[in-house]
Design an enzyme around this catalytic site. Structure first.
Site, PDB file in Angstrom:
ATOM      1  CB  SER A 162      -0.862   0.000   1.268  1.00 32.00           C
ATOM      2  OG  SER A 162      -1.483   1.255   1.465  1.00 32.00           O
ATOM      3  CE1 TYR A 186      -3.906  -2.193   5.306  1.00 30.49           C
ATOM      4  CE2 TYR A 186      -3.424   0.075   4.704  1.00 30.49           C
ATOM      5  CZ  TYR A 186      -3.755  -1.210   4.346  1.00 30.49           C
ATOM      6  OH  TYR A 186      -3.917  -1.536   3.015  1.00 30.49           O
TER       7      TYR A 186
HETATM    8  P1  NDP Z   1     -11.434  -6.143  -0.043  1.00 34.07           P
HETATM    9  O1  NDP Z   1     -11.933  -5.995   1.360  1.00 34.07           O
HETATM   10  O2  NDP Z   1     -12.402  -5.898  -1.148  1.00 34.07           O
HETATM   11  O3  NDP Z   1     -10.777  -7.600  -0.237  1.00 34.07           O
HETATM   12  C1  NDP Z   1      -9.974  -8.169   0.745  1.00 34.07           C
HETATM   13  C2  NDP Z   1      -9.795  -9.647   0.475  1.00 34.07           C
HETATM   14  O4  NDP Z   1      -8.947 -10.193   1.509  1.00 34.07           O
HETATM   15  C3  NDP Z   1     -11.099 -10.414   0.505  1.00 34.07           C
HETATM   16  O5  NDP Z   1     -11.137 -11.341  -0.561  1.00 34.07           O
HETATM   17  C4  NDP Z   1     -11.046 -11.163   1.830  1.00 34.07           C
HETATM   18  O6  NDP Z   1     -11.692 -12.416   1.751  1.00 34.07           O
HETATM   19  C5  NDP Z   1      -9.543 -11.385   1.986  1.00 34.07           C
HETATM   20  N1  NDP Z   1      -9.231 -11.647   3.386  1.00 34.07           N
HETATM   21  C6  NDP Z   1      -9.232 -10.750   4.416  1.00 34.07           C
HETATM   22  N2  NDP Z   1      -9.021 -11.398   5.578  1.00 34.07           N
HETATM   23  C7  NDP Z   1      -8.878 -12.713   5.264  1.00 34.07           C
HETATM   24  C8  NDP Z   1      -8.671 -13.889   6.031  1.00 34.07           C
HETATM   25  N3  NDP Z   1      -8.547 -13.852   7.376  1.00 34.07           N
HETATM   26  N4  NDP Z   1      -8.590 -15.085   5.391  1.00 34.07           N
HETATM   27  C9  NDP Z   1      -8.701 -15.138   4.056  1.00 34.07           C
HETATM   28  N5  NDP Z   1      -8.898 -14.071   3.268  1.00 34.07           N
HETATM   29  C10 NDP Z   1      -8.999 -12.878   3.884  1.00 34.07           C
HETATM   30  O7  NDP Z   1     -10.193  -5.146  -0.145  1.00 34.07           O
HETATM   31  P2  NDP Z   1      -9.130  -4.839  -1.329  1.00 34.07           P
HETATM   32  O8  NDP Z   1      -9.380  -5.647  -2.537  1.00 34.07           O
HETATM   33  O9  NDP Z   1      -9.075  -3.377  -1.454  1.00 34.07           O
HETATM   34  O10 NDP Z   1      -7.808  -5.306  -0.590  1.00 34.07           O
HETATM   35  C11 NDP Z   1      -6.887  -6.230  -1.156  1.00 34.07           C
HETATM   36  C12 NDP Z   1      -5.504  -5.872  -0.675  1.00 34.07           C
HETATM   37  O11 NDP Z   1      -5.169  -4.591  -1.161  1.00 34.07           O
HETATM   38  C13 NDP Z   1      -5.351  -5.790   0.844  1.00 34.07           C
HETATM   39  O12 NDP Z   1      -4.115  -6.360   1.207  1.00 34.07           O
HETATM   40  C14 NDP Z   1      -5.370  -4.293   1.124  1.00 34.07           C
HETATM   41  O13 NDP Z   1      -4.653  -3.970   2.289  1.00 34.07           O
HETATM   42  C15 NDP Z   1      -4.661  -3.789  -0.115  1.00 34.07           C
HETATM   43  N6  NDP Z   1      -4.868  -2.385  -0.469  1.00 34.07           N
HETATM   44  C16 NDP Z   1      -6.120  -1.863  -0.679  1.00 34.07           C
HETATM   45  C17 NDP Z   1      -6.246  -0.534  -1.054  1.00 34.07           C
HETATM   46  C18 NDP Z   1      -7.567   0.117  -1.257  1.00 34.07           C
HETATM   47  O14 NDP Z   1      -7.626   1.363  -1.227  1.00 34.07           O
HETATM   48  N7  NDP Z   1      -8.648  -0.620  -1.501  1.00 34.07           N
HETATM   49  C19 NDP Z   1      -5.076   0.309  -1.291  1.00 34.07           C
HETATM   50  C20 NDP Z   1      -3.811  -0.343  -1.024  1.00 34.07           C
HETATM   51  C21 NDP Z   1      -3.732  -1.641  -0.661  1.00 34.07           C
HETATM   52  P3  NDP Z   1     -12.768 -12.971   2.821  1.00 34.07           P
HETATM   53  O15 NDP Z   1     -13.311 -11.808   3.587  1.00 34.07           O
HETATM   54  O16 NDP Z   1     -13.795 -13.677   1.979  1.00 34.07           O
HETATM   55  O17 NDP Z   1     -11.975 -13.919   3.654  1.00 34.07           O
HETATM   56  C1  8X3 Z   2      -5.113   1.455   1.466  1.00 32.82           C
HETATM   57  C2  8X3 Z   2      -4.751   2.867   1.147  1.00 32.82           C
HETATM   58  O1  8X3 Z   2      -4.493   5.203   2.119  1.00 32.82           O
HETATM   59  O2  8X3 Z   2      -6.324   3.852   2.947  1.00 32.82           O
HETATM   60  O3  8X3 Z   2      -3.974   0.695   1.665  1.00 32.82           O
HETATM   61  O4  8X3 Z   2      -4.076   3.361   3.600  1.00 32.82           O
HETATM   62  S1  8X3 Z   2      -4.922   3.843   2.537  1.00 32.82           S
END
Ligand code: NDP
Ligand code: 8X3
Length: 250
Positions: A136, A149
């Protein structure tokens, strides 16, 4: 012969979009996440020969090992590991944050990620594969409320570079992608289910989409084998940097 990608967190957001992107391009995909009902449509859409659904909590080491042991032979040779599953919990300042939230983030974003990577490294070395870790902008750019985080994502970014050093000469590629604001279920999860807060955050901001990030993951994975993107930081044009804050006396 088609390659196989194991994509964690494929039930939502980046992971779901990436699973679709790779499957549509002819890759075999092992799609993981806790919500099995979200994985089944991927199998239905692309077929059981293309998508294998593995539903487990990534923090559960025994469940992870069982899921890996149960991979059908056609899906067992992993060429690409996309460590995407992860979450933020809370936006409170550190002094008011929930320790449980911190532990959940560390268990998911750090411990589970290194555990899965450790399990798959021998196969990846054998196949001269690749690892793409989803970090991130919070790894590099601190902000109030980002505390644990940001710390987990800083680990992911640095771990990726360390892997790259250790895998020197193996042909295994390692990339960390550091996205900024993208509209997925991320903020609903971060706020423990507050859809209105999520809608408010993204309103008028023209954030990135899950598809935008899936395209970057796909691009990195399909570069010629002699090219390694070390870090890819990507933000929506509407997002940029703010200055330092100063607490004044009196
Ligand atoms: P979502 O919440 O849409 O997706 C997150 C995914 O992670 C889901 O498929 C969820 O599956 C899975 N997950 C979370 N906890 C568990 C667990 N305990 N076991 C198995 N699977 C798990 O978020 P994003 O797609 O945005 O996030 C994906 C990645 O991108 C993350 O690492 C997030 O930190 C990162 N990110 C996101 C940003 C944003 O602005 N959206 C920016 C930068 C990074 P389920 O709940 O079905 O288990
Ligand atoms: C997700 C982006 O700016 O919410 O990783 O931390 S921010």
């Amino acid at each position: 012969m088609s390659k196989t990608a194991l994509i964690t967190g494929a039930t939502s957001g980046f992971g779901a979009a990436a699973a679709r992107r790779f499957a549509a391009a002819g890759w075999k995909v092992v799609a993981t996440g806790r919500r099995a009902a979200r994985l089944q449509p991927l199998v239905d859409e692309f077929g059981a020969d293309t998508v294998h659904a593995a539903a487990f909590d990534i923090r559960d080491g025994a469940a992870m090992e069982a899921a890996l042991a149960a991979l059908p032979p056609a899906f067992a040779g992993i060429d690409l590991l996309v460590n995407n599953a992860g979450l933020a919990q809370g936006t409170a300042p550190a002094q008011h944050a929930s320790l449980e939230d911190w532990r959940t983030m560390i268990d998911t974003n750090v411990t589970a990620l290194v555990t899965l990577t450790h399990h798959l490294l021998p196969r990846l070395v054998e196949r001269r594969g690749a690892i793409i870790n989803i970090s991130s902008t919070a790894a590099i750019h601190p902000y109030p409320g980002g505390n644990a985080y940001g710390g987990t994502k800083a680990f992911v970014s640095q771990f990726s570079l360390g892997l790259r050093a250790d895998l020197h000469g193996t042909g295994v590629r390692v990339t960390t992608i550091e996205p900024g604001m993208a509209e997925t279920e991320f903020t609903v999860v971060r706020t423990h289910g507050n859809q209105a807060a999520s809608d408010q955050l993204y309103k008028g901001a023209n954030p990135m989409t899950a598809q935008d990030i899936a395209e970057q993951i796909f691009w990195v994975a399909n570069l010629p084998p002699h090219l390694n993107v070390n870090r890819l930081e990507i933000m929506p044009t509407s997002q940029s940097f703010a200055g330092f804050q100063v607490a004044r006396e009196g």
